[in-house]
Design an enzyme around this catalytic site. Sequence first.
Site, PDB file in Angstrom:
ATOM      1  N   HIS A  26     -55.178 -85.553 -50.688  1.00 60.28           N
ATOM      2  CA  HIS A  26     -54.284 -85.558 -51.867  1.00 60.28           C
ATOM      3  C   HIS A  26     -54.716 -86.645 -52.834  1.00 60.28           C
ATOM      4  O   HIS A  26     -55.076 -87.734 -52.411  1.00 60.28           O
ATOM      5  CB  HIS A  26     -52.832 -85.859 -51.452  1.00 60.28           C
ATOM      6  CG  HIS A  26     -52.331 -84.942 -50.381  1.00 60.28           C
ATOM      7  ND1 HIS A  26     -52.649 -85.115 -49.060  1.00 60.28           N
ATOM      8  CD2 HIS A  26     -51.562 -83.839 -50.449  1.00 60.28           C
ATOM      9  CE1 HIS A  26     -52.076 -84.152 -48.346  1.00 60.28           C
ATOM     10  NE2 HIS A  26     -51.421 -83.363 -49.163  1.00 60.28           N
ATOM     11  N   LYS A  37     -56.918 -78.115 -46.822  1.00 57.21           N
ATOM     12  CA  LYS A  37     -55.901 -78.308 -47.866  1.00 57.21           C
ATOM     13  C   LYS A  37     -56.336 -79.399 -48.839  1.00 57.21           C
ATOM     14  O   LYS A  37     -56.605 -80.535 -48.423  1.00 57.21           O
ATOM     15  CB  LYS A  37     -54.554 -78.711 -47.251  1.00 57.21           C
ATOM     16  CG  LYS A  37     -53.506 -78.972 -48.340  1.00 57.21           C
ATOM     17  CD  LYS A  37     -52.203 -79.516 -47.813  1.00 57.21           C
ATOM     18  CE  LYS A  37     -51.266 -79.863 -48.975  1.00 57.21           C
ATOM     19  NZ  LYS A  37     -50.132 -80.666 -48.587  1.00 57.21           N
ATOM     20  N   LYS A  51     -49.197 -72.197 -83.345  1.00 55.62           N
ATOM     21  CA  LYS A  51     -49.276 -70.894 -84.017  1.00 55.62           C
ATOM     22  C   LYS A  51     -50.469 -70.803 -84.965  1.00 55.62           C
ATOM     23  O   LYS A  51     -51.099 -69.754 -85.072  1.00 55.62           O
ATOM     24  CB  LYS A  51     -47.970 -70.600 -84.750  1.00 55.62           C
ATOM     25  CG  LYS A  51     -46.833 -70.306 -83.767  1.00 55.62           C
ATOM     26  CD  LYS A  51     -45.553 -69.929 -84.462  1.00 55.62           C
ATOM     27  CE  LYS A  51     -44.484 -69.674 -83.410  1.00 55.62           C
ATOM     28  NZ  LYS A  51     -43.220 -69.226 -83.967  1.00 55.62           N
ATOM     29  N   ASP A 107     -42.577 -62.530 -84.898  1.00 58.14           N
ATOM     30  CA  ASP A 107     -41.386 -63.276 -85.351  1.00 58.14           C
ATOM     31  C   ASP A 107     -40.726 -62.581 -86.534  1.00 58.14           C
ATOM     32  O   ASP A 107     -39.499 -62.516 -86.658  1.00 58.14           O
ATOM     33  CB  ASP A 107     -41.775 -64.688 -85.828  1.00 58.14           C
ATOM     34  CG  ASP A 107     -42.073 -65.614 -84.666  1.00 58.14           C
ATOM     35  OD1 ASP A 107     -41.601 -65.330 -83.555  1.00 58.14           O
ATOM     36  OD2 ASP A 107     -42.785 -66.614 -84.880  1.00 58.14           O
TER      37      ASP A 107
HETATM   38  P1  NAP Z   1     -42.787 -75.805 -87.309  1.00 59.22           P
HETATM   39  O1  NAP Z   1     -43.917 -75.023 -87.840  1.00 59.22           O
HETATM   40  O2  NAP Z   1     -43.053 -77.037 -86.545  1.00 59.22           O
HETATM   41  O3  NAP Z   1     -41.813 -76.166 -88.539  1.00 59.22           O
HETATM   42  C1  NAP Z   1     -40.689 -76.934 -88.337  1.00 59.22           C
HETATM   43  C2  NAP Z   1     -39.929 -77.122 -89.665  1.00 59.22           C
HETATM   44  O4  NAP Z   1     -38.773 -77.875 -89.361  1.00 59.22           O
HETATM   45  C3  NAP Z   1     -40.704 -77.886 -90.726  1.00 59.22           C
HETATM   46  O5  NAP Z   1     -40.471 -77.313 -91.976  1.00 59.22           O
HETATM   47  C4  NAP Z   1     -40.099 -79.291 -90.647  1.00 59.22           C
HETATM   48  O6  NAP Z   1     -40.028 -79.965 -91.886  1.00 59.22           O
HETATM   49  C5  NAP Z   1     -38.685 -78.993 -90.216  1.00 59.22           C
HETATM   50  N1  NAP Z   1     -38.162 -80.149 -89.502  1.00 59.22           N
HETATM   51  C6  NAP Z   1     -38.593 -80.620 -88.301  1.00 59.22           C
HETATM   52  N2  NAP Z   1     -37.884 -81.709 -87.951  1.00 59.22           N
HETATM   53  C7  NAP Z   1     -37.006 -81.941 -88.978  1.00 59.22           C
HETATM   54  C8  NAP Z   1     -36.018 -82.917 -89.208  1.00 59.22           C
HETATM   55  N3  NAP Z   1     -35.809 -83.885 -88.326  1.00 59.22           N
HETATM   56  N4  NAP Z   1     -35.305 -82.836 -90.346  1.00 59.22           N
HETATM   57  C9  NAP Z   1     -35.518 -81.860 -91.230  1.00 59.22           C
HETATM   58  N5  NAP Z   1     -36.460 -80.902 -91.074  1.00 59.22           N
HETATM   59  C10 NAP Z   1     -37.188 -80.939 -89.956  1.00 59.22           C
HETATM   60  O7  NAP Z   1     -41.869 -74.890 -86.353  1.00 59.22           O
HETATM   61  P2  NAP Z   1     -41.679 -73.297 -86.360  1.00 59.22           P
HETATM   62  O8  NAP Z   1     -42.700 -72.647 -85.532  1.00 59.22           O
HETATM   63  O9  NAP Z   1     -41.515 -72.853 -87.780  1.00 59.22           O
HETATM   64  O10 NAP Z   1     -40.291 -73.140 -85.568  1.00 59.22           O
HETATM   65  C11 NAP Z   1     -39.089 -73.627 -86.096  1.00 59.22           C
HETATM   66  C12 NAP Z   1     -37.909 -73.152 -85.279  1.00 59.22           C
HETATM   67  O11 NAP Z   1     -37.864 -71.753 -85.208  1.00 59.22           O
HETATM   68  C13 NAP Z   1     -37.924 -73.639 -83.845  1.00 59.22           C
HETATM   69  O12 NAP Z   1     -36.781 -74.390 -83.622  1.00 59.22           O
HETATM   70  C14 NAP Z   1     -37.881 -72.417 -82.961  1.00 59.22           C
HETATM   71  O13 NAP Z   1     -36.929 -72.559 -81.945  1.00 59.22           O
HETATM   72  C15 NAP Z   1     -37.431 -71.358 -83.921  1.00 59.22           C
HETATM   73  N6  NAP Z   1     -38.042 -70.048 -83.562  1.00 59.22           N
HETATM   74  C16 NAP Z   1     -37.242 -69.138 -82.966  1.00 59.22           C
HETATM   75  C17 NAP Z   1     -37.760 -67.916 -82.613  1.00 59.22           C
HETATM   76  C18 NAP Z   1     -36.860 -66.896 -81.957  1.00 59.22           C
HETATM   77  O14 NAP Z   1     -37.368 -65.900 -81.460  1.00 59.22           O
HETATM   78  N7  NAP Z   1     -35.573 -67.067 -81.948  1.00 59.22           N
HETATM   79  C19 NAP Z   1     -39.096 -67.617 -82.877  1.00 59.22           C
HETATM   80  C20 NAP Z   1     -39.880 -68.589 -83.512  1.00 59.22           C
HETATM   81  C21 NAP Z   1     -39.334 -69.799 -83.866  1.00 59.22           C
HETATM   82  P3  NAP Z   1     -41.294 -80.687 -92.536  1.00 59.22           P
HETATM   83  O15 NAP Z   1     -42.037 -79.594 -93.250  1.00 59.22           O
HETATM   84  O16 NAP Z   1     -40.685 -81.673 -93.459  1.00 59.22           O
HETATM   85  O17 NAP Z   1     -42.083 -81.313 -91.422  1.00 59.22           O
END
Ligand code: NAP
Length: 526
Positions: A129, A155, A306, A349
């Site tokens: 290990h 192992k 992504k 999405d």
């Molecule tokens: P991302 O590319 O990292 O983008 C995140 C966004 O959130 C950016 O615009 C960022 O702003 C903003 N943000 C992050 N922290 C912040 C804060 N503290 N205050 C204000 N704004 C903030 O993420 P993404 O891939 O677009 O995903 C975003 C969300 O979508 C996730 O929470 C995920 O759970 C959800 N999602 C859900 C599904 C579903 O099937 N339900 C599918 C895909 C995604 P800045 O531009 O200023 O950095």
Amino acid sequence: MSTRLTAAIMVDSLEQGLADAARAAEFGADLVEFRIDRFTDSADAVAQLVQRSPLPCILTCRPTWEGGEYAGDDATRLAILEQVLTSAHPPTYIDVELLAWQKSAELRDRLQPLVQGDQAATGLILSSHDFERRPADLYKKIQAMADEPACRVIKVAWFARSLRDNLEAFEILASQYKPAIALCMGEFGLPSRVLAKKFNALLTFAAIDDTSGTAPGQPTLTEIKQLYRWDHLTPSTQVFGVIGFPVGHSLSPRLHNAGFDAINYDGVYLPMPIPPEYEHFKATVGTWLDFSPLHFRGASVTIPHKENLLRFVAESGGKIEQLSQTIGAANTLIRTGDGAADIEAINTDYAGALDAVCDGLGISREQLKGKRVAVIGAGGAARALVAGFAGYGSTVVIYNRTIERAQAIAQQFDGKVGKVVAAPLEKLADTCCEVFINCTPMGMHPKVNATPLPGDQPPACWGPGTVVFDTIYNPAQTKLLKLAKQAGCVTIAGKEMFIRQGAAQFERWTGQAAPRKAMAAAMVDG
Ligand code: NAP
């Protein structure tokens, strides 16, 4: 013989050890490992434990110098092992460290006659290990175990530094002429534990519950049996996963494994943590695709990978659907053949979100025309949703902390069909949109008390007739949705999008209709 699911039990007393072994049998384990590191006061009690165990057992007393808890002397340990091995009910296996075996002539002289040969009631597992890294002399150790005539099982276990370590564990399992156990510890090592059965390991270890594991990264018996489809794994099982970082919170394994169960598909879906940098993504996904015995057929791709997925598929000469190219992000990797370029990136999405909103409102996509939609956030998910809503003629305002990112998306999609403008996040309070969509991680587990609203204050216009959709699906009811409900808005939970985007992935991977009801039920159960 099929790979045995082995419950790892740290023993503190005879009663507790036997009770845990009984629970292990109930949960469907085939074997137990009694770790007697802390239970060495009486050899008679250890013999009783072995004799009364409801399942065949491995007996192990792991010293501190090999990551265990036994701090006593070698003579006591040897005397216990010897007494139990010569009793009327010896264990099926004992586990002794390779180093101890090599160092101590006395240990070899006294144990060897009790374990050597196929007729011996107890088989010897020689083990090594490393709780920090893959040992530099891993293959030297394996060779020494293979060369030792008394050794029935090899192992090796080491702390994985990346998902790539698992492939080496699978190679070790495939290449040995003795039965073997090759496991990676830590969060990157889960595939080696689950897929041990696919690669015909002698056994894998699982914990009885969340608090009782004996090594970092051990899943529980329930997880491995029910979530990761242990009973259905075969050498030809197709492997899928969710790539992200962190990825432990993802509900995608539940969604897709429930889908495989429902249609009896020979597949398993695992969490795949890959650190954020593109080089990690490229190296890991590249080697997983190259390793043909793994049958790695596809992945969901989430934050922060992504964009990395698009780059990887482009560099590999694979296919990128036009929509993903336009959106600049993809969430699904599909293996379409066995060549390096036989991969495709798509984005589900977009359709998942549009359908969640349309189904929630009971309208068709065409009826989105003219709706005023506030998209909060300007990342990958926001871009996909803006493309979708603007494409159907909605007027979209993108509110984001970094206004430049919102402006960039607005510039790209404005006027394609609907109007798209950018606004600073602070302006959200004054907006008059009809549909609000949170595309930030604000409020996601574990920061469940956060919302994307400035000062956590709902916009003045919220009320009946307003639709609030949170793309976050963990927790199911975010603080944003609770505030929206209080204001009388129609709310749509992220799981509605999640199930729909997952079903679209499932259909592309399997070529079969997604069993949506079973997939949705898997989300509700948790
Ligand atoms: P991302 O590319 O990292 O983008 C995140 C966004 O959130 C950016 O615009 C960022 O702003 C903003 N943000 C992050 N922290 C912040 C804060 N503290 N205050 C204000 N704004 C903030 O993420 P993404 O891939 O677009 O995903 C975003 C969300 O979508 C996730 O929470 C995920 O759970 C959800 N999602 C859900 C599904 C579903 O099937 N339900 C599918 C895909 C995604 P800045 O531009 O200023 O950095």
